[in-house]
Design a protein around this motif. Structure first.
Motif, short mmCIF file in Angstrom:
data_model
loop_
_atom_site.label_atom_id
_atom_site.label_comp_id
_atom_site.label_asym_id
_atom_site.label_seq_id
_atom_site.Cartn_x
_atom_site.Cartn_y
_atom_site.Cartn_z
N PHE B 177 -31.53 18.66 26.27
CA PHE B 177 -31.83 17.83 25.09
C PHE B 177 -30.85 16.67 24.95
CE2 PHE B 177 -33.31 22.14 23.60
CZ PHE B 177 -34.66 21.87 23.75
N GLY B 178 -29.92 16.58 25.89
CA GLY B 178 -28.96 15.47 25.86
C GLY B 178 -27.85 15.67 24.85
N LEU B 179 -27.59 16.92 24.48
CA LEU B 179 -26.55 17.17 23.48
C LEU B 179 -25.13 16.95 24.02
CD1 LEU B 179 -28.70 18.27 21.56
CD2 LEU B 179 -27.28 20.26 21.16
N TYR B 180 -24.95 17.18 25.32
CA TYR B 180 -23.59 17.16 25.85
C TYR B 180 -23.40 16.06 26.90
CZ TYR B 180 -24.21 21.71 23.73
OH TYR B 180 -24.52 22.70 22.86
N LYS B 181 -22.15 15.68 27.09
CA LYS B 181 -21.81 14.71 28.12
C LYS B 181 -22.27 15.27 29.47
CE LYS B 181 -18.99 12.24 25.32
NZ LYS B 181 -19.52 11.00 24.72
N THR B 182 -22.75 14.40 30.32
CA THR B 182 -23.24 14.88 31.61
C THR B 182 -22.09 15.12 32.60
OG1 THR B 182 -23.67 12.58 32.16
CG2 THR B 182 -25.57 13.89 31.49
N ASN B 183 -20.97 14.44 32.39
CA ASN B 183 -19.82 14.64 33.27
C ASN B 183 -18.64 15.17 32.47
OD1 ASN B 183 -21.02 13.58 35.67
ND2 ASN B 183 -20.86 11.56 34.70
N PRO B 184 -17.75 15.90 33.11
CA PRO B 184 -16.57 16.37 32.40
C PRO B 184 -15.75 15.21 31.85
CG PRO B 184 -16.76 17.43 34.55
CD PRO B 184 -17.78 16.33 34.51
N VAL B 185 -15.26 15.39 30.64
CA VAL B 185 -14.38 14.37 30.03
C VAL B 185 -13.14 15.07 29.51
CG1 VAL B 185 -16.19 12.75 29.32
CG2 VAL B 185 -15.55 14.62 27.80
N SER B 186 -12.09 14.32 29.34
CA SER B 186 -10.88 14.92 28.77
C SER B 186 -11.13 15.15 27.28
CB SER B 186 -9.69 13.99 28.95
OG SER B 186 -8.62 14.45 28.15
N SER B 187 -10.87 16.37 26.82
CA SER B 187 -11.11 16.65 25.40
C SER B 187 -10.22 15.79 24.51
CB SER B 187 -10.91 18.14 25.11
OG SER B 187 -9.63 18.55 25.51
N ALA B 188 -9.11 15.29 25.08
CA ALA B 188 -8.21 14.45 24.29
C ALA B 188 -8.80 13.08 24.03
CB ALA B 188 -6.88 14.32 25.01
N SER B 189 -9.79 12.70 24.83
CA SER B 189 -10.30 11.33 24.68
C SER B 189 -11.82 11.27 24.48
CB SER B 189 -9.89 10.50 25.90
OG SER B 189 -10.42 11.08 27.08
N ILE B 190 -12.39 12.32 23.91
CA ILE B 190 -13.86 12.30 23.76
C ILE B 190 -14.32 11.21 22.78
CG2 ILE B 190 -14.23 14.73 24.34
CD1 ILE B 190 -14.83 15.24 21.36
N PHE B 191 -13.43 10.81 21.88
CA PHE B 191 -13.84 9.79 20.90
C PHE B 191 -13.81 8.38 21.50
CE2 PHE B 191 -11.71 13.28 18.60
CZ PHE B 191 -12.86 13.85 18.07
N GLU B 192 -13.12 8.26 22.62
CA GLU B 192 -13.10 6.94 23.29
C GLU B 192 -14.22 6.83 24.31
OE1 GLU B 192 -9.10 8.07 23.79
OE2 GLU B 192 -9.63 8.04 21.68
N SER B 193 -14.77 7.97 24.71
CA SER B 193 -15.81 7.91 25.75
C SER B 193 -17.11 7.44 25.12
CB SER B 193 -16.01 9.28 26.40
OG SER B 193 -16.42 10.21 25.46
N GLU B 194 -17.54 6.30 25.57
CA GLU B 194 -18.76 5.69 25.02
C GLU B 194 -19.97 6.52 25.43
OE1 GLU B 194 -19.36 2.53 23.33
OE2 GLU B 194 -17.31 2.96 22.76
N GLY B 195 -21.03 6.37 24.67
CA GLY B 195 -22.30 6.92 25.14
C GLY B 195 -22.74 8.18 24.43
N LYS B 196 -23.74 8.78 25.05
CA LYS B 196 -24.45 9.88 24.43
C LYS B 196 -23.79 11.22 24.77
CE LYS B 196 -29.33 11.39 24.35
NZ LYS B 196 -29.33 11.85 22.99
N GLY B 197 -23.94 12.13 23.86
CA GLY B 197 -23.52 13.50 24.11
C GLY B 197 -22.10 13.79 23.66
N THR B 198 -21.86 15.08 23.45
CA THR B 198 -20.54 15.52 23.03
C THR B 198 -20.07 16.64 23.97
OG1 THR B 198 -19.29 16.44 21.17
CG2 THR B 198 -21.57 17.14 21.34
N VAL B 199 -19.11 17.42 23.52
CA VAL B 199 -18.60 18.53 24.32
C VAL B 199 -19.04 19.83 23.67
CG1 VAL B 199 -16.48 19.67 25.10
CG2 VAL B 199 -16.63 17.19 25.13
N ASP B 200 -19.65 20.70 24.43
CA ASP B 200 -20.14 21.98 23.92
C ASP B 200 -18.95 22.83 23.46
OD1 ASP B 200 -21.85 24.04 23.33
OD2 ASP B 200 -22.45 24.47 25.40
N GLY B 201 -19.17 23.64 22.44
CA GLY B 201 -18.07 24.46 21.94
C GLY B 201 -18.53 25.80 21.44
N GLU B 202 -17.56 26.62 21.07
CA GLU B 202 -17.84 27.95 20.54
C GLU B 202 -16.62 28.41 19.76
OE1 GLU B 202 -18.31 30.60 23.87
OE2 GLU B 202 -16.18 30.56 24.35
N GLY B 203 -16.79 29.48 18.99
CA GLY B 203 -15.64 30.00 18.27
C GLY B 203 -16.02 31.06 17.26
N ALA B 204 -14.98 31.73 16.77
CA ALA B 204 -15.15 32.73 15.72
C ALA B 204 -14.02 32.54 14.72
CB ALA B 204 -15.11 34.13 16.30
#
Lengths: 85, 345
Positions: B177-204
């Motif tokens: 569905f295009g929810l996530y970035k297609t290539n690995p990105v540094s989690s420290a710089s996801i806000f600078e990475s232009e374009g569609k998608g984010t980084v998948d996550g999980e937690g409790a």
């Protein structure tokens, strides 16, 4: 019989996810339920499926379960007696 | 009401570690750092638990341990996807075994309320137990139920949490569905990475909410508000303004805003606009580079906010003023929007 019992122990460990156990830790005559390995009713269902999957044996009636699943040896005896040729 | 204790399992080791050195990943999915569960859960029970159940139970038990409570008046859980790994397991076996020879464990454990139920079983707690499954409002629904129980006097202390897990299948399907970035990105710089998608996550993350102050609480939870599919950015602004006005809080009173920016350009437009209007010149931090994006990630944000208030330190902004009032604004897929207001006790 010894080979069958060893295989059974491996299969029980795998099916029930008893990660801390090795086949050598399970005695041939050790009770599987309550005071022995501490298995419960959900495990009993898993063991029924194990018999069907691995040995093509379907328990004829649920009451048999108590004697069949008493220990690894009783399971092995039941398999030997009932496994299709 | 007060946040008396917290328990959190996420891609970050702990809040103190987060202050010292946040875990940074180069990936498009952030998975949790899991503890040694054998010290928290009876090994006999662990063997049947999938990852999400262990994560949820461990976070819940850690939270209760910190509060010194073993019989809360209610246990409430929010989860969007529930126990996905177990669901996948029994569905796969149904297909593989042609709907025969199905093992019971994965099926039994696959229901969405397994985490809350396991905590209750371990505690032998027969009190109110409920699980909310409501997409991006799952955790908010659990919180609203907890708040209502406490406000109505039906409960004094409530264990409430949000849990969701990534599996290979869920990541694959949601990636389509295009929810996530297609290539690995540094989690420290996801806000600078232009374009569609984010980084998948999980937690409790779990919280012990209490009607009365204990003298050692993390923070006071002042209010929670949700709104669904706002028609435009002006509606978002109005919701936030009205929410603050209802609490008699001026935007200038807020020391820190925690936003749900996730690095997806379209998703982040609303946050950009707010930073130029209602949130202009406000101190703000993001959190999804720390835990990834998932429907109950606001539970991580609440954990972060509670810790910021308790310690007086904001990760990434060590010299900022000690925050006394924190606003969390998050949205999930621009559909489910939530606001939390916390203050120092």
């Amino acid at each position: 019989m010894d080979k069958l019992m060893y295989n059974l122990k491996e299969q029980i460990i795998r099916q029930l996810n008893l990660k801390d156990l090795k086949p050598e830790d399970i005695g041939d005559d050790q009770p599987l339920f309550v005071e022995g390995l501490g298995l419960d009713s959900i495990d009993a269902l898993e063991l029924i499926v194990l018999l069907q999957q691995e040995y093509k044996i379907k328990l004829a009636n649920a009451e048999e379960g108590q004697s069949v699943f008493r220990s690894v040896r009783t399971m092995a005896q039941y398999i030997t007696e009932h496994q299709p040729a | 009401m007060y946040i008396r204790s917290v328990g959190n399992i996420s891609a970050q080791l702990s809040f103190s570690q987060l202050l010292k050195e946040p875990a940074v990943y180069t990936t498009n999915r952030l998975t949790c750092i899991e503890p040694d569960y054998s010290t928290i859960v009876d090994p006999k029970l662990i063997r049947r638990m999938s990852r999400i159940i262990k994560m949820g139970v461990a976070a819940g038990m850690e939270c209760l341990k910190e509060a010194g409570i073993n019989n809360p008046d209610a246990i409430i859980t929010g989860t969007a996807y529930g126990c996905l790994a177990d669901t996948e397991s029994f569905l796969s076996k149904m297909v593989e075994n042609k709907e025969e020879l199905l093992t019971p464990t994965a099926f039994i454990q696959s229901t969405h309320n397994t985490v809350g139920a396991q905590i209750a079983l371990m505690l032998k707690c027969h009190n109110y137990n409920n699980t909310f499954v409501h997409r991006g409002f799952s955790f908010e629904s659990a919180m609203l139920d907890a708040i209502t129980l406490i406000n109505d006097g039906d409960a004094a202390s409530v264990l409430v949490g949000g849990v969701d897990e990534i599996t290979n299948t869920s990541h694959q399907l949601l990636s389509r569905f295009g929810l996530y970035k297609t290539n690995p990105v540094s989690s420290a710089s996801i806000f600078e990475s232009e374009g569609k998608g984010t980084v998948d996550g999980e937690g409790a993350a779990f919280f012990l909410l209490d009607k009365k102050a204990s003298g050692n609480d993390y923070a006071a939870l002042k209010a929670l508000h949700t709104f669904y599919k706002p028609a435009g950015k002006s509606v978002v602004e109005k919701n936030i303004s009205d929410f603050l006005a209802m609490q008699s809080v001026d935007a200038n009173d807020i020391d820190l805003i925690i936003t749900g920016k996730n690095g997806d350009r379209k998703n982040d437009e609303v946050y950009e606009q707010l930073s130029a209007s209602l949130f202009k010149n406000k101190v703000s931090v993001n959190y999804k580079h720390l835990c990834g994006e998932y429907p109950t990630s606001s539970a991580f944000a609440l954990w972060l906010a509670a810790n910021c208030i308790k310690t007086g330190i904001i990760p990434g902004l060590p010299t900022a003023k000690k925050p006394s009032t924190i606003l969390i604004y998050n949205n999930y897929l621009s559909i489910h929007h939530s606001l939390y207001l916390l203050s120092a006790c």
